[in-house]
Write a protein that holds these residues in place. Sequence first.
Motif, PDB file in Angstrom:
ATOM      1  N   THR A 195      11.589  17.561  -5.575  1.00  0.00           N
ATOM      2  CA  THR A 195      11.095  18.670  -4.743  1.00  0.00           C
ATOM      3  C   THR A 195      10.835  18.207  -3.313  1.00  0.00           C
ATOM      4  O   THR A 195      11.191  18.895  -2.345  1.00  0.00           O
ATOM      5  CB  THR A 195       9.805  19.252  -5.338  1.00  0.00           C
ATOM      6  N   LEU A 196      10.240  17.023  -3.173  1.00  0.00           N
ATOM      7  CA  LEU A 196       9.956  16.494  -1.842  1.00  0.00           C
ATOM      8  C   LEU A 196      11.233  16.156  -1.097  1.00  0.00           C
ATOM      9  O   LEU A 196      11.365  16.456   0.102  1.00  0.00           O
ATOM     10  CB  LEU A 196       9.074  15.245  -1.940  1.00  0.00           C
ATOM     11  N   GLN A 197      12.193  15.539  -1.767  1.00  0.00           N
ATOM     12  CA  GLN A 197      13.461  15.202  -1.118  1.00  0.00           C
ATOM     13  C   GLN A 197      14.174  16.453  -0.618  1.00  0.00           C
ATOM     14  O   GLN A 197      14.723  16.468   0.485  1.00  0.00           O
ATOM     15  CB  GLN A 197      14.366  14.449  -2.096  1.00  0.00           C
ATOM     16  N   TYR A 198      14.148  17.500  -1.418  1.00  0.00           N
ATOM     17  CA  TYR A 198      14.804  18.753  -1.017  1.00  0.00           C
ATOM     18  C   TYR A 198      14.087  19.373   0.174  1.00  0.00           C
ATOM     19  O   TYR A 198      14.723  19.828   1.126  1.00  0.00           O
ATOM     20  CB  TYR A 198      14.834  19.739  -2.189  1.00  0.00           C
ATOM     21  N   GLU A 199      12.768  19.379   0.141  1.00  0.00           N
ATOM     22  CA  GLU A 199      11.979  19.955   1.229  1.00  0.00           C
ATOM     23  C   GLU A 199      12.229  19.212   2.539  1.00  0.00           C
ATOM     24  O   GLU A 199      12.370  19.823   3.599  1.00  0.00           O
ATOM     25  CB  GLU A 199      10.492  19.906   0.877  1.00  0.00           C
ATOM     26  N   VAL A 200      12.305  17.891   2.473  1.00  0.00           N
ATOM     27  CA  VAL A 200      12.505  17.087   3.683  1.00  0.00           C
ATOM     28  C   VAL A 200      13.926  17.225   4.201  1.00  0.00           C
ATOM     29  O   VAL A 200      14.146  17.522   5.383  1.00  0.00           O
ATOM     30  CB  VAL A 200      12.186  15.601   3.400  1.00  0.00           C
ATOM     31  N   THR A 201      14.918  17.007   3.348  1.00  0.00           N
ATOM     32  CA  THR A 201      16.309  16.941   3.814  1.00  0.00           C
ATOM     33  C   THR A 201      16.923  18.300   4.112  1.00  0.00           C
ATOM     34  O   THR A 201      17.750  18.429   5.018  1.00  0.00           O
ATOM     35  CB  THR A 201      17.189  16.217   2.784  1.00  0.00           C
ATOM     36  N   GLN A 202      16.517  19.332   3.372  1.00  0.00           N
ATOM     37  CA  GLN A 202      17.152  20.646   3.529  1.00  0.00           C
ATOM     38  C   GLN A 202      16.299  21.635   4.318  1.00  0.00           C
ATOM     39  O   GLN A 202      16.835  22.551   4.932  1.00  0.00           O
ATOM     40  CB  GLN A 202      17.464  21.243   2.144  1.00  0.00           C
TER      41      GLN A 202
END
Length: 324
Positions: A195-202
Amino acid sequence: MNNNEFQLATFAGGCFWCMVKPFEELSGIVKVESGYTGGNLEYPTYEDVYSKKTGHYEAVQVTFDPLLLSYTQLLEVFWRQIDPTNPGGQFIDLGQAYRTAIFYHNQEQKNLAERSKENLEKSKRFQNPIVTEIIPAATFYPAEEYHQGYYKKFPLRYGAYRQGSGRDMFLDEHWSQDKEKEKEQEKELKSKLTTLQYEVTQKRGTEPPFQNEYWNNVREGIYVDAISGEPLFSSQDKFDSGCGWPSFSKPLRPEEIKEKPDFSHSIKRTEVVSAKSDAHLGHVFEDGPEPTGLRYCINSAALRFIPKEVLVEEGYGSYCEMFK
């Protein structure tokens, strides 16, 4: 920001009611105005244009910030709103006023429009030839206030008109596969990322300082794009900036990094994006150590660390020499 930094783009796509919302939804848009252009009468009214005797097109004039939104992106949105194969109008609306056209404001816009039209023709998305005109911008006359932002003033009428005119059905027929493909790609990406990776990168999010995976990592190795796996940074260029995020004085491979102006939060910054995956990585500042004087402040969530001991195993053997 100075108004001199803004640019104009003008498009005719049939009924101007339907051409405002798609552009207003874009980040980097300053204003979208409905109006008339390309005719032979000064200060025409809607009745003048509707009479089909003035030669005007119903059009929208878009004021945009080229630092945040490119003209090429505007062209992509334009093509997705129209039937570019109809020389006589658009859907239920026929006649001169409803023809499609791109009105270029300079040579660069003309070149980009012609290339965009040629690419659409080559794609074979439409069986018939692309007939949308590409012509010099002429005087633009704003339409009556009643027509401005019609989709917001009369949402029910607007929706009924789009559906009843046949526009929505046509666009779904020719572009829905692209939308489904984009949804599948997004779904696949969400399944691979936290969830964090998606929030940051996208979503261009920011993880908490001092509470992320690599802010104080001192092991030797390289940092790669968490999505594409492309090498981005090296531990040899990592330093403790005290900011709480991984900081690097330079990228490992400059061609794998893109930099974009970022005016969010009322602050002018430079965003750092992965060239391969288009993932948001962080920002670069001019307060780093010599010799570059730069500080690439990067989110751990956008990276994956490859220790030097497993570079060969992970397929990055060419970087082993760096750590001998």
